[in-house]
Motif scaffolding. Sequence first.
Motif, PDB file in Angstrom:
ATOM      1  N   VAL A  22      60.369 -13.746  33.276  1.00  0.00           N
ATOM      2  CA  VAL A  22      60.415 -14.953  32.451  1.00  0.00           C
ATOM      3  C   VAL A  22      61.268 -16.068  33.075  1.00  0.00           C
ATOM      4  N   SER A  25      60.676 -19.553  30.554  1.00  0.00           N
ATOM      5  CA  SER A  25      61.161 -19.631  29.169  1.00  0.00           C
ATOM      6  C   SER A  25      62.503 -18.903  28.978  1.00  0.00           C
ATOM      7  N   PHE A  27      62.719 -16.211  27.712  1.00  0.00           N
ATOM      8  CA  PHE A  27      62.548 -15.480  26.452  1.00  0.00           C
ATOM      9  C   PHE A  27      61.936 -14.119  26.790  1.00  0.00           C
ATOM     10  N   VAL A  29      60.410 -10.477  26.140  1.00  0.00           N
ATOM     11  CA  VAL A  29      59.718  -9.737  25.083  1.00  0.00           C
ATOM     12  C   VAL A  29      59.367  -8.354  25.621  1.00  0.00           C
ATOM     13  N   ASN A  45      56.494  -9.403  28.828  1.00  0.00           N
ATOM     14  CA  ASN A  45      55.800 -10.658  29.102  1.00  0.00           C
ATOM     15  C   ASN A  45      55.940 -11.022  30.578  1.00  0.00           C
ATOM     16  N   GLU A  47      55.334 -14.275  33.082  1.00  0.00           N
ATOM     17  CA  GLU A  47      55.051 -15.715  33.139  1.00  0.00           C
ATOM     18  C   GLU A  47      54.545 -16.124  34.519  1.00  0.00           C
ATOM     19  N   CYS A  56      51.556 -12.202  27.288  1.00  0.00           N
ATOM     20  CA  CYS A  56      52.540 -11.677  26.340  1.00  0.00           C
ATOM     21  C   CYS A  56      52.735 -10.175  26.541  1.00  0.00           C
ATOM     22  N   ALA A  57      53.884  -9.696  26.081  1.00  0.00           N
ATOM     23  CA  ALA A  57      54.224  -8.277  26.197  1.00  0.00           C
ATOM     24  C   ALA A  57      53.197  -7.390  25.475  1.00  0.00           C
ATOM     25  N   PRO A  92      54.322 -11.436  16.782  1.00  0.00           N
ATOM     26  CA  PRO A  92      53.277 -11.626  17.798  1.00  0.00           C
ATOM     27  C   PRO A  92      52.547 -12.962  17.632  1.00  0.00           C
ATOM     28  N   CYS A  93      52.189 -13.574  18.750  1.00  0.00           N
ATOM     29  CA  CYS A  93      51.452 -14.843  18.707  1.00  0.00           C
ATOM     30  C   CYS A  93      50.033 -14.602  18.197  1.00  0.00           C
ATOM     31  N   CYS A  96      47.684 -12.574  20.509  1.00  0.00           N
ATOM     32  CA  CYS A  96      47.958 -11.127  20.505  1.00  0.00           C
ATOM     33  C   CYS A  96      47.463 -10.481  19.212  1.00  0.00           C
TER      34      CYS A  96
HETATM   35  N1  THU Z   1      55.598 -14.052  24.062  1.00  0.00           N
HETATM   36  C1  THU Z   1      55.256 -12.728  24.002  1.00  0.00           C
HETATM   37  O1  THU Z   1      55.422 -11.981  24.979  1.00  0.00           O
HETATM   38  N2  THU Z   1      54.696 -12.266  22.875  1.00  0.00           N
HETATM   39  C2  THU Z   1      54.421 -13.036  21.781  1.00  0.00           C
HETATM   40  O2  THU Z   1      53.693 -12.608  20.907  1.00  0.00           O
HETATM   41  C3  THU Z   1      55.013 -14.378  21.683  1.00  0.00           C
HETATM   42  C4  THU Z   1      55.412 -14.990  22.976  1.00  0.00           C
HETATM   43  C5  THU Z   1      56.166 -14.572  25.303  1.00  0.00           C
HETATM   44  C6  THU Z   1      55.265 -15.530  26.036  1.00  0.00           C
HETATM   45  C7  THU Z   1      56.259 -16.294  26.865  1.00  0.00           C
HETATM   46  O3  THU Z   1      56.490 -15.572  28.069  1.00  0.00           O
HETATM   47  C8  THU Z   1      57.532 -16.275  26.048  1.00  0.00           C
HETATM   48  O4  THU Z   1      57.353 -15.263  25.071  1.00  0.00           O
HETATM   49  C9  THU Z   1      57.842 -17.588  25.357  1.00  0.00           C
HETATM   50  O5  THU Z   1      56.753 -18.025  24.618  1.00  0.00           O
END
Ligand code: THU
Length: 144
Positions: A22, A25, A27, A29, A45, A47, A56-57, A92-93, A96
Amino acid sequence: MERTQIKELIETAIRQLDYAYVPYSHFHVGAALLAENGKVYTGCNIENAAYTPCNCAERTAFFKAVSEGVHDFRAICVVGGMHGQLSELAPPCGVCRQVMMEFCDPETFEIILAVSPEEYQVFRLKELLPMGFGPGNLKGGARA
Ligand code: THU
């Protein structure tokens, strides 16, 4: 699911935070996907400098399992936070959730969102994706 099994799944998801790629971001996951066969598929995750190929993870975990011929799943645990610090639930987005809809029964598939092995919430897919469009919709209504 049993409390001890949930705790194990959370611990596995937390371990994946270290593998998150990552650089953009920051961030992290982690995911741990429990298949009906008892195996756990992990994901982080990943990137990309071009941004759109970010994965995403949860999808990493699903695609690892499906690429090995596994299509039946019981539950997934997802954890996430800035710099890998878990302070709140990481839901989860939408993409996903849609991937889950492809392979999981929305009535029974469990999504465990955690900030620690002691602090978590369990949702059914149907709660996080009400009236989702799935394989059954292409077969006249019945689930695949
Ligand atoms: N991300 C996930 O891995 N899972 C999700 O359901 C939400 C977002 C990751 C995608 C990106 O690498 C980072 O979080 C920031 O959005």
